[in-house]
Design a protein around this motif. Structure first.
Motif, short mmCIF file in Angstrom:
data_model
loop_
_atom_site.label_atom_id
_atom_site.label_comp_id
_atom_site.label_asym_id
_atom_site.label_seq_id
_atom_site.Cartn_x
_atom_site.Cartn_y
_atom_site.Cartn_z
N ALA A 1 16.66 3.06 -1.75
CA ALA A 1 15.40 2.77 -2.45
C ALA A 1 14.35 2.49 -1.38
O ALA A 1 14.65 1.93 -0.33
CB ALA A 1 15.57 1.55 -3.35
N THR A 2 13.12 2.91 -1.65
CA THR A 2 12.03 2.73 -0.71
C THR A 2 10.88 2.02 -1.42
O THR A 2 10.48 2.42 -2.51
CB THR A 2 11.53 4.09 -0.18
N GLN A 3 10.38 0.98 -0.80
CA GLN A 3 9.22 0.25 -1.31
C GLN A 3 7.98 0.84 -0.64
O GLN A 3 7.97 1.06 0.57
CB GLN A 3 9.32 -1.24 -0.97
N ILE A 4 6.94 1.06 -1.40
CA ILE A 4 5.66 1.49 -0.86
C ILE A 4 4.70 0.31 -0.99
O ILE A 4 4.60 -0.28 -2.06
CB ILE A 4 5.10 2.71 -1.64
N LYS A 5 4.04 -0.04 0.10
CA LYS A 5 3.04 -1.10 0.07
C LYS A 5 1.86 -0.64 0.91
O LYS A 5 2.02 -0.30 2.07
CB LYS A 5 3.59 -2.42 0.60
N LEU A 6 0.68 -0.61 0.28
CA LEU A 6 -0.51 -0.09 0.93
C LEU A 6 -1.66 -1.08 0.85
O LEU A 6 -1.85 -1.74 -0.17
CB LEU A 6 -0.98 1.20 0.24
N GLY A 7 -2.46 -1.14 1.94
CA GLY A 7 -3.73 -1.85 1.92
C GLY A 7 -4.82 -0.84 1.58
O GLY A 7 -4.56 0.32 1.27
N SER A 8 -6.07 -1.26 1.68
CA SER A 8 -7.20 -0.40 1.32
C SER A 8 -7.26 0.87 2.16
O SER A 8 -7.46 1.96 1.64
CB SER A 8 -8.51 -1.16 1.47
N ALA A 9 -7.11 0.75 3.47
CA ALA A 9 -7.18 1.93 4.35
C ALA A 9 -6.02 2.88 4.06
O ALA A 9 -6.20 4.10 4.01
CB ALA A 9 -7.16 1.50 5.81
N GLY A 10 -4.85 2.35 3.87
CA GLY A 10 -3.68 3.18 3.58
C GLY A 10 -3.78 3.87 2.24
O GLY A 10 -3.31 5.00 2.06
N LYS A 11 -4.44 3.23 1.28
CA LYS A 11 -4.59 3.82 -0.06
C LYS A 11 -5.47 5.06 -0.03
O LYS A 11 -5.21 6.04 -0.73
CB LYS A 11 -5.17 2.76 -1.01
N GLU A 12 -6.50 5.05 0.79
CA GLU A 12 -7.37 6.23 0.91
C GLU A 12 -6.58 7.44 1.42
O GLU A 12 -6.71 8.54 0.89
CB GLU A 12 -8.56 5.93 1.83
N ASP A 13 -5.79 7.24 2.46
CA ASP A 13 -4.96 8.32 3.00
C ASP A 13 -3.92 8.76 1.96
O ASP A 13 -3.67 9.95 1.79
CB ASP A 13 -4.27 7.87 4.29
N TYR A 14 -3.33 7.80 1.27
CA TYR A 14 -2.35 8.09 0.22
C TYR A 14 -2.96 8.98 -0.86
O TYR A 14 -2.35 9.96 -1.29
CB TYR A 14 -1.86 6.77 -0.39
N ASP A 15 -4.17 8.66 -1.30
CA ASP A 15 -4.84 9.43 -2.34
C ASP A 15 -5.13 10.86 -1.89
O ASP A 15 -5.10 11.79 -2.69
CB ASP A 15 -6.14 8.76 -2.78
N ARG A 16 -5.40 11.05 -0.60
CA ARG A 16 -5.70 12.38 -0.06
C ARG A 16 -4.43 13.21 0.15
O ARG A 16 -4.36 14.37 -0.20
CB ARG A 16 -6.42 12.26 1.27
N ARG A 17 -3.42 12.59 0.76
CA ARG A 17 -2.26 13.37 1.23
C ARG A 17 -0.93 13.00 0.57
O ARG A 17 0.03 13.73 0.68
CB ARG A 17 -2.12 13.22 2.73
N GLY A 18 -0.85 11.86 -0.10
CA GLY A 18 0.41 11.43 -0.70
C GLY A 18 1.26 10.66 0.30
O GLY A 18 0.99 10.65 1.49
N PRO A 19 2.30 10.00 -0.20
CA PRO A 19 3.16 9.22 0.69
C PRO A 19 4.00 10.13 1.59
O PRO A 19 4.46 11.18 1.17
CB PRO A 19 4.05 8.41 -0.26
#
Length: 161
Positions: free
Chosen positions: A106-124
């Motif tokens: 199992a993998t936990q994903i935890k993102l801050g504001s900067a990481g969320k922008e990259d996540y929205d563009r490219r995915g985890p």
């Protein structure tokens, strides 16, 4: 039960024989385990979680680089961060379908504001390193979003080392 018809002669179609619809994500481990393992016997890849994979052979290991479709993974926002959880299954198989090795985690994903922008563009982006078993010809990857129950799978051919 699914029934599929084609309007053109000479074509063959691979499809599932049916599906099971549920309203809520399965929360019990036995149900989740069954769902992950049932994806292994499907002749088609599941599309609930979009998966792109690249595999490197390094020494006696497979290094699996995954990129997931950000729209297929559920994130929950709380206190300025976003979190999510994925269940992963990696299975090495022979050309006859015999399972040689598997990794389940199992993998936990935890993102801050900067990481969320990259996540929205490219995915985890995820990376898994596992031992290559001689004789393995395919790697089956199954990813399940814990919150929604969406499941994706991908079968990747392996070149012998």
């Amino acid at each position: 039960e699914l029934e599929v018809h084609l309007n053109r002669r000479g074509l063959t179609l691979d499809h599932r024989l049916g599906y099971y619809a549920q309203t809520d994500a399965m929360q019990d481990w036995a149900g989740r385990k069954t769902e992950l393992e049932s994806a292994l016997v499907s002749p088609l890849n599941l599309l609930g979680v979009g998966i792109t994979a690249g595999i490197e052979m390094k020494a006696d290991n497979l290094v699996v680089h995954l990129r997931l479709n950000p729209n297929s993974v559920t994130l929950t926002q709380a206190a300025g961060s976003w979190t999510g959880r994925l269940e992963e299954l990696f299975v090495e198989r022979t050309s006859t379908g015999r399972q040689l090795a598997h990794v389940r985690q199992a993998t936990q994903i935890k993102l801050g504001s900067a990481g969320k922008e990259d996540y929205d563009r490219r995915g985890p982006a995820l990376t898994e390193t596992m031992r290559y078993i001689p004789g393995a010809t395919t790697l089956v990857i199954v990813i399940r979003d814990s919150a929604s129950g969406r499941t994706g799978s991908l079968t990747v051919p392996l070149k012998p080392m």
